[in-house]
Design a protein around this motif. Sequence first.
Motif, mmCIF file in Angstrom:
data_model
loop_
_atom_site.group_PDB
_atom_site.id
_atom_site.type_symbol
_atom_site.label_atom_id
_atom_site.label_comp_id
_atom_site.label_asym_id
_atom_site.label_seq_id
_atom_site.Cartn_x
_atom_site.Cartn_y
_atom_site.Cartn_z
ATOM 1 N N ILE A 180 0.829 -1.209 0.000
ATOM 2 C CA ILE A 180 0.000 0.000 0.000
ATOM 3 C C ILE A 180 0.860 1.253 0.000
ATOM 4 O O ILE A 180 1.873 1.323 0.708
ATOM 5 N N ASP A 181 0.466 2.207 -0.806
ATOM 6 C CA ASP A 181 0.989 3.573 -0.757
ATOM 7 C C ASP A 181 -0.162 4.462 -0.306
ATOM 8 O O ASP A 181 -1.084 4.731 -1.072
ATOM 9 N N CYS A 182 -0.122 4.880 0.961
ATOM 10 C CA CYS A 182 -1.197 5.708 1.524
ATOM 11 C C CYS A 182 -0.663 7.066 1.954
ATOM 12 O O CYS A 182 -1.196 7.693 2.869
ATOM 13 N N GLY A 183 0.415 7.539 1.295
ATOM 14 C CA GLY A 183 1.038 8.766 1.756
ATOM 15 C C GLY A 183 1.854 8.479 3.002
ATOM 16 O O GLY A 183 2.267 7.342 3.261
ATOM 17 N N ILE A 184 2.086 9.493 3.790
ATOM 18 C CA ILE A 184 2.893 9.309 4.984
ATOM 19 C C ILE A 184 2.200 8.345 5.943
ATOM 20 O O ILE A 184 0.997 8.434 6.168
ATOM 21 N N ALA A 185 2.957 7.415 6.476
ATOM 22 C CA ALA A 185 2.407 6.400 7.374
ATOM 23 C C ALA A 185 2.438 6.933 8.801
ATOM 24 O O ALA A 185 3.478 6.889 9.463
ATOM 25 N N VAL A 186 1.313 7.449 9.281
ATOM 26 C CA VAL A 186 1.270 8.045 10.616
ATOM 27 C C VAL A 186 1.607 7.005 11.673
ATOM 28 O O VAL A 186 2.400 7.245 12.583
ATOM 29 N N ASN A 187 1.004 5.815 11.586
ATOM 30 C CA ASN A 187 1.292 4.728 12.514
ATOM 31 C C ASN A 187 1.327 3.427 11.720
ATOM 32 O O ASN A 187 0.283 2.867 11.384
ATOM 33 N N PRO A 188 2.522 2.927 11.390
ATOM 34 C CA PRO A 188 2.614 1.714 10.565
ATOM 35 C C PRO A 188 1.886 0.513 11.158
ATOM 36 O O PRO A 188 1.347 -0.312 10.408
ATOM 37 N N ASN A 189 1.852 0.405 12.482
ATOM 38 C CA ASN A 189 1.135 -0.712 13.106
ATOM 39 C C ASN A 189 -0.331 -0.718 12.702
ATOM 40 O O ASN A 189 -0.911 -1.754 12.360
ATOM 41 N N THR A 201 -8.662 -18.248 7.797
ATOM 42 C CA THR A 201 -8.011 -16.960 7.587
ATOM 43 C C THR A 201 -6.578 -17.142 7.110
ATOM 44 O O THR A 201 -5.803 -17.916 7.677
ATOM 45 N N PRO A 202 -6.198 -16.434 6.066
ATOM 46 C CA PRO A 202 -4.826 -16.536 5.554
ATOM 47 C C PRO A 202 -3.862 -15.675 6.360
ATOM 48 O O PRO A 202 -4.263 -14.772 7.101
ATOM 49 N N GLU A 203 -2.603 -15.941 6.186
ATOM 50 C CA GLU A 203 -1.565 -15.033 6.677
ATOM 51 C C GLU A 203 -1.574 -13.797 5.786
ATOM 52 O O GLU A 203 -1.590 -13.919 4.554
ATOM 53 N N VAL A 204 -1.585 -12.613 6.391
ATOM 54 C CA VAL A 204 -1.583 -11.365 5.628
ATOM 55 C C VAL A 204 -0.299 -10.604 5.935
ATOM 56 O O VAL A 204 -0.016 -10.291 7.094
ATOM 57 N N GLU A 205 0.474 -10.325 4.903
ATOM 58 C CA GLU A 205 1.725 -9.584 5.056
ATOM 59 C C GLU A 205 1.573 -8.233 4.363
ATOM 60 O O GLU A 205 1.169 -8.169 3.195
ATOM 61 N N THR A 206 1.900 -7.191 5.087
ATOM 62 C CA THR A 206 1.710 -5.839 4.564
ATOM 63 C C THR A 206 3.045 -5.173 4.266
ATOM 64 O O THR A 206 3.958 -5.197 5.100
ATOM 65 N N VAL A 207 3.139 -4.578 3.091
ATOM 66 C CA VAL A 207 4.304 -3.792 2.692
ATOM 67 C C VAL A 207 3.847 -2.343 2.560
ATOM 68 O O VAL A 207 2.953 -2.041 1.758
ATOM 69 N N ILE A 208 4.410 -1.451 3.365
ATOM 70 C CA ILE A 208 4.036 -0.036 3.330
ATOM 71 C C ILE A 208 5.090 0.725 2.535
ATOM 72 O O ILE A 208 6.275 0.720 2.890
ATOM 73 N N ILE A 209 4.665 1.356 1.461
ATOM 74 C CA ILE A 209 5.581 2.117 0.614
ATOM 75 C C ILE A 209 5.914 3.436 1.298
ATOM 76 O O ILE A 209 5.021 4.192 1.698
ATOM 77 N N ALA A 210 7.196 3.725 1.443
ATOM 78 C CA ALA A 210 7.627 4.970 2.091
ATOM 79 C C ALA A 210 7.172 6.175 1.273
ATOM 80 O O ALA A 210 7.268 6.188 0.043
ATOM 81 N N SER A 211 6.656 7.184 1.977
ATOM 82 C CA SER A 211 6.146 8.380 1.306
ATOM 83 C C SER A 211 6.169 9.556 2.271
ATOM 84 O O SER A 211 6.039 9.373 3.484
ATOM 85 N N ALA A 212 6.338 10.728 1.717
ATOM 86 C CA ALA A 212 6.249 11.959 2.508
ATOM 87 C C ALA A 212 5.031 12.777 2.116
ATOM 88 O O ALA A 212 4.883 13.929 2.545
ATOM 89 N N GLU A 213 4.137 12.182 1.326
ATOM 90 C CA GLU A 213 2.951 12.897 0.862
ATOM 91 C C GLU A 213 1.866 12.923 1.942
ATOM 92 O O GLU A 213 1.915 12.176 2.917
ATOM 93 N N HIS A 214 0.887 13.788 1.738
ATOM 94 C CA HIS A 214 -0.258 13.893 2.638
ATOM 95 C C HIS A 214 -0.882 12.516 2.848
ATOM 96 O O HIS A 214 -1.011 11.740 1.904
ATOM 97 N N PRO A 215 -1.262 12.169 4.090
ATOM 98 C CA PRO A 215 -1.857 10.841 4.309
ATOM 99 C C PRO A 215 -3.180 10.679 3.575
ATOM 100 O O PRO A 215 -3.972 11.612 3.477
ATOM 101 N N GLU A 216 -3.399 9.461 3.085
ATOM 102 C CA GLU A 216 -4.644 9.131 2.401
ATOM 103 C C GLU A 216 -5.385 8.060 3.202
ATOM 104 O O GLU A 216 -5.016 7.730 4.323
#
Length: 757
Positions: free
Chosen positions: A654-663, A708-723
């Motif tokens: 996911i690319d959601c802009g800046i990651a305020v809290n990755p958890n 339920t499957p195992e879900v692995e999340t990759v957070i794309i680094a960004s400095a943009e406004h959070p989405e």
Amino acid sequence: MAAHSSPSRRRFLLGGLGLGVAGVGALVLGWGVLPPRQRLHGSAPLPLHDGAVALNGWLAIQSDGTVLLAMPRSEMGQGVHTALPMLVAEELDVPLSSVKLIQAPMDKIFGNVAMLKDSLPFHPDDQGRLKALAQWTVAKAARELGVIVTGGSSSVKDGWGPMREAGACARAMLLQAAAAQWQLPAAQCRTENGDVLHPDGRRASYASLAQRAAAIDPGTPVLKSPRDFKLIGQPAPRRDTPSKVNGSARFGIDARPPGMLYAALHLPPRLGDVLAAFDAAPVLSMPGVKKVVDLTPQLAQRSVSCAAVVADTWWRAKQAAAALPTQWKAGPQANLSSAGVYAEFARLLDSEAGYAYHASGEVEGKAVQGMRQVSAEYRAPFLAHAAMEPVNCTAQVKNGKVMLWVSTQAPGIAVDVAAKVAGVNAKDVAIEVLLLGGGFGRRLEVDMIAQAVAIALQCDGAPVQLVWTREQDTAHDMYRPAALARFAARLDEHGRIASWDNKSVSGSITHQFLQRNFGLPGAGPDKTTAEGEFDMPYEIANQRIVHVIADSAVPVGYWRSVGHSHNAFFKESFIEELAHAAGQDGIAFRRAMLVNHPLHLAVLDAAVAKAGSPPPGHAHGVALHQSFGSIVAQVAQVSVENGEIRVQRVVCAIDCGIAVNPNIIAQQMESAVLFGLSAALGGEITFKDGKVEQSNFHDYPVLRMGQTPEVETVIIASAEHPEGVGEPGTPPIAPAVANAVFSLTGKRLRSLPLRLG
């Protein structure tokens, strides 16, 4: 088709949105170019006690240094009661643990601006002046309306500006107060952990400075640079977890005001049936029963017809309500069936032109004539919300005042409907918003609040808690709309998409929601019907995306990810069909259409790289989708065991802009995947003779732990406004699974839920 995208048509669309969604009527040009009204100071002081000092409309400092934050957004498991305080703590330079939440008053500064702004039907690639002007104008209108609501994956996005500004302004005031007290330049001072410090060793706590600071004008707030963030971007633990683990958390159903009675409903057996008569005598003699109430007269304006039983316990109320002898008059939906709904959808696709949300080039021009054509039809069913906490509301009407204890996503709308039902002014309605045991859009609705207030009106000032049964919730929901979509595309000699023609049909949530909750007529286009279809990133020269609105006899409402929830399945499945028809790998096929979309390409590549190769006997399915401002790619690892689809692993980038809290982002991706997978594999509401055929989790299943499957999340680094984060993880899972199933079996599943048999 050019007329569909002409400036005059687009202006008509925006005008309709201004009248419908914003409800502000015509906007004069002079007003439109003025700066938006400030969101720092409310129209009335914060309701404080014990010497707490307000520094603006959002923040106050207590005598022990605790920071009080007025919280206008509802916590329904999405983590906003952790993420939003992080914004304030960051700018105020205090530990997150020192921020305590208080409920925000009904003030327009707390209205959700971002959600209404995002409701405009513009393509994400559109960078034109009309889009900028429309967003500016709708944002201003939203600020004036001040609708307090949690939805549209907008809480952090909306709070990013005003909450940081509130913290920055308060910090500047406290800094200046210390400087004035020490008779030193403020530039020599700094803040840290709730104190103002000077290099010579002097230190003053925020609590000791608050009174002096309250009289200081902070000027224009100066926000921190991202390089100076200490909290934002760090994986802070959820603040609501301990109370939910130890049982002290209070949800709506946990409200227990003194003297509380309980109520249960007797709802119509079919959609639209009207209560003709009932015999109260048999149930009034049952143990604990206090009253039988006909709600039809009080809720007629909301097209509700039902009765309620009030008792000293909910079980007694439920038993009596079930035993109440009633007579019903058949409504216009008495013969409603799922087969009839889809037949009408097909007729409308055949006969209606629809509204073109996006059109470019010529999908039927000479340039594409003679090329290979691929066509497909997809469909999706009605879906219930099925939140774990049953629908409920506790209400008291006494001495011309109304008190509500409720789990709601829309406290502003809740207050308004309670006032209307009780016949009082909105200022005479108080509300305590409790934790939500799941919302998913169901608690944007206020039907349970209108019902609870109508019952409380007849209970002589006693508070009454209304609780729906699971069966009632399943059979009387505001459902995710069913939809039918047709696609036709042409492939050139190189296997590239030369033209893309997409036409779909469904009911309009926005039309119904406006009528149901605001009394406004539903008219014009509705972005939610076509989102996920018209706004795709793929670079296809010739496109036409059209939607037809069907007048829905079934009540429909916002459901997690709304139109994206099914339109992503349609679009990403058909992309994979075209890749197969072109003899190409689906991932490479997508990459070739994302040359000018590097962010989308990066998300796709990150998910594919993390997923690796599937083990023997398994297959990977891929889907890429943008919704609520965020780009998500998912790779589902799937097997087929004894004729059943099994999903073992999902990689979600996911690319959601800046990651305020990755958890929290990772948690929301896991939640969204499982929510969407429940619907993809088993979610379906069907109708026969006007009745919903499902009743509880045995025939409207959600994933069990073993599924339920195992879900692995990759957070794309960004400095943009959070989405947005709460919803974007849901749309890609169904097509990812369906595409994997095709790789395994060669069978293309074009209808939800996904079934091999």
